[in-house]
Design an enzyme around this catalytic site. Structure first.
Site, PDB file in Angstrom:
ATOM      1  N   CYS A 103     -10.882 -43.827  23.509  1.00  7.00           N
ATOM      2  CA  CYS A 103     -11.820 -44.560  24.454  1.00  7.00           C
ATOM      3  C   CYS A 103     -12.053 -46.133  24.065  1.00  7.00           C
ATOM      4  O   CYS A 103     -12.695 -46.698  23.187  1.00  7.00           O
ATOM      5  CB  CYS A 103     -13.299 -43.730  24.796  1.00  7.00           C
ATOM      6  N   GLU A 133     -15.493 -38.570  16.937  1.00  2.67           N
ATOM      7  CA  GLU A 133     -15.596 -39.467  17.076  1.00  2.67           C
ATOM      8  C   GLU A 133     -16.387 -40.278  15.682  1.00  2.67           C
ATOM      9  O   GLU A 133     -15.540 -41.538  15.110  1.00  2.67           O
ATOM     10  CB  GLU A 133     -16.977 -40.000  18.268  1.00  2.67           C
ATOM     11  N   SER A 230     -18.956 -30.364  23.103  1.00  2.00           N
ATOM     12  CA  SER A 230     -19.469 -31.900  23.909  1.00  2.00           C
ATOM     13  C   SER A 230     -20.639 -32.539  23.523  1.00  2.00           C
ATOM     14  O   SER A 230     -22.068 -32.456  24.308  1.00  2.00           O
ATOM     15  CB  SER A 230     -19.347 -31.943  25.587  1.00  2.00           C
ATOM     16  N   SER A 231     -20.988 -34.113  23.095  1.00  2.00           N
ATOM     17  CA  SER A 231     -22.072 -34.338  22.620  1.00  2.00           C
ATOM     18  C   SER A 231     -22.650 -34.846  24.014  1.00  2.00           C
ATOM     19  O   SER A 231     -24.150 -34.709  23.396  1.00  2.00           O
ATOM     20  CB  SER A 231     -21.923 -35.934  21.431  1.00  2.00           C
TER      21      SER A 231
END
Length: 322
Positions: A103, A133, A230-231
């Protein structure tokens, strides 16, 4: 004729679901498949959602954990969460064809961390240990250059080489409120610490949290469609609980719902994490209609018009064509 079904109002949060970074990452995989044919390898889940992963697998994507699972003539895509520098370096060493679906807002954090490191600052990263991430962000600079904290308590225990030479960055999918508390603790303990030029928590995370905060207080139950890894989805559940909703649950699909547990629920708040496709939200509403007399209300806070361009993608070398 009076319906025998109990009434249920579903309050839809807007914005919800796919963000621009997730949409771009999925389009990169689909376009790579369209231009080269299968297989196209993807390192880690392109986004944290099994429905998306399985859809891409059906089109010919092959998901792997590491590059050693990619053959020498393979095309590989890096996930939206970002990767340590060692990953593209290894791909270049092996002369693999690759596309980076990181992203752009995560890439911004990467550049920020590099800039601070080059300036001789120790970077404190606010994030969740083990999240892809965070691993990718910490891997932009030499090991030990970034210190990870998650809570205010972590800040209190933090040992730094030089309190006068510090900067901080954050994971893009954190709780806005929790992160503000950690940032305040950092600034109180290290008054000279440098922060990001622009907010690191991405627009989509902020917008989705604010939308859930707007609809959760008046609801009996909140469902967030998303994945446990999924944070941003998990943060939405936390927001609903914090805002006073009696119950808030994460569901992957409509099949996860225990409908008997909705006895007495008259107002259901519904949202979706940034990696959850809208079809999963539609399926929840359709499943509810089979059991309730449903009224849908959408509460829209902002219009999102952010888009990210798909970069030029690698083409399979002629000698490798089928």
């Amino acid at each position: 004729m009076t319906s025998s079904k109990p009434a249920l109002t579903i309050v839809l949060a807007s914005p919800r679901g796919f963000c621009a970074g997730v949409d771009r990452a999925i389009q990169i995989v689909k376009q790579a498949l369209a231009e080269n044919g299968p297989p196209v390898y993807v390192r880690h889940e392109i986004v944290h959602n099994r429905y998306v992963v399985e859809e891409l697998e059906a089109m010919g994507a092959v998901f792997v954990e590491e590059l050693d699972q990619v053959p020498d003539d393979g095309i590989v895509v890096f996930s939206a969460h970002g990767v340590p520098k060692s990953v593209p370096n290894e791909a270049k060493r092996r002369r693999l064809l690759f596309a980076d679906a990181t992203c752009p807002l995560v890439s911004k954090v990467h550049r920020e961390v590099e800039r601070h490191h080059k300036a001789g600052l120790t970077v404190i990263l606010i994030g969740h240990a083990g999240h892809p991430e965070v691993i990718g962000t910490m891997g932009q600079v030499p090991e030990g250059s970034v210190l990870l904290v998650e809570t205010v308590e972590d800040v209190a225990r933090l040992e730094v080489p030089d309190p006068e030479r510090l900067a901080f960055s954050t994971q893009t999918t954190l709780s806005v409120l929790d992160t503000a508390g950690v940032v305040a603790a950092l600034k109180e303990r290290f008054p000279r610490i440098e922060g990001p030029r622009n907010e690191d928590i991405c627009y989509a995370t902020t917008n989705r949290q604010q939308a859930v905060a707007a609809i959760a207080p008046g609801s009996d139950l909140t469902f967030v469609v998303g994945a446990k890894n999924s944070s941003n989805s998990m943060r939405l559940v936390e927001v609903a609980r914090r805002e006073g909703c009696p119950r808030a649950e994460l569901i992957r699909t409509a099949a996860d719902i225990d409908w008997d547990s909705l006895d007495g629920v008259r107002r259901l708040a519904l949202s979706a994490g940034a990696s959850a496709p809208e079809i999963l939200v539609d399926q929840v509403i359709e499943a509810a209609r089979q059991r309730f007399e449903v009224t849908v209300e959408e509460v829209k806070l902002v219009d999102e018009n952010v888009t990210f361009r798909v970069p030029p993608l690698p083409k399979r070398r002629p000698a490798q064509a089928a």
